[in-house]
Design a protein around this motif. Structure first.
Motif, short mmCIF file in Angstrom:
data_model
loop_
_atom_site.label_atom_id
_atom_site.label_comp_id
_atom_site.label_asym_id
_atom_site.label_seq_id
_atom_site.Cartn_x
_atom_site.Cartn_y
_atom_site.Cartn_z
N ARG A 21 0.83 -1.21 0.00
CA ARG A 21 0.00 0.00 0.00
C ARG A 21 0.86 1.25 0.00
O ARG A 21 0.56 2.23 -0.67
CB ARG A 21 -0.95 -0.01 1.19
CG ARG A 21 -2.08 -1.00 1.04
CD ARG A 21 -2.96 -1.02 2.26
NE ARG A 21 -4.06 -1.95 2.08
CZ ARG A 21 -4.55 -2.70 3.05
NH1 ARG A 21 -4.05 -2.63 4.28
NH2 ARG A 21 -5.55 -3.51 2.82
N HIS A 24 2.34 1.67 -3.39
CA HIS A 24 1.28 2.13 -4.29
C HIS A 24 1.10 3.64 -4.16
O HIS A 24 1.00 4.36 -5.17
CB HIS A 24 -0.01 1.38 -3.97
CG HIS A 24 -1.08 1.52 -4.99
ND1 HIS A 24 -2.05 2.49 -4.90
CD2 HIS A 24 -1.34 0.82 -6.13
CE1 HIS A 24 -2.87 2.38 -5.95
NE2 HIS A 24 -2.45 1.38 -6.70
N ARG A 56 -1.74 -3.26 -7.30
CA ARG A 56 -3.16 -3.31 -6.95
C ARG A 56 -3.67 -4.75 -7.03
O ARG A 56 -4.43 -5.18 -6.16
CB ARG A 56 -3.95 -2.39 -7.89
CG ARG A 56 -5.45 -2.42 -7.76
CD ARG A 56 -6.04 -2.25 -6.39
NE ARG A 56 -5.53 -1.13 -5.63
CZ ARG A 56 -5.66 -1.00 -4.31
NH1 ARG A 56 -6.30 -1.93 -3.62
NH2 ARG A 56 -5.17 0.02 -3.68
#
Length: 72
Positions: A21, A24, A56
């Motif tokens: 995350r 990302h 993702r």
């Protein structure tokens, strides 16, 4: 037959999710910065977006593994 993760595996998945995350979000920032530059490298932006999509997919997979199946 349901597959259940061990506590150790679940913890490892959570750690990986946190890392992915963050990566990302970092890619979001990098893509935005490249696009702000006049004459930003379009090929580099494409590569970053492709990497972001693969992250993702992995994030979604891990979230699915951590979420218990609910049989209605």
């Amino acid at each position: 037959m349901a597959f259940e993760l061990s506590a150790e595996s679940a913890a490892e998945y959570e750690e990986e999710l946190t890392r992915l995350r963050q990566e990302h979000r970092d890619l979001d920032d990098a893509i935005e910065a490249l696009m702000q530059l006049s004459g930003g490298d379009r090929l580099q932006v494409q590569r970053l977006k492709k990497r972001k999509l693969s992250l993702r997919d992995r994030i979604t997979f891990l979230e699915d593994q951590l979420t218990p199946d609910i049989i209605a």
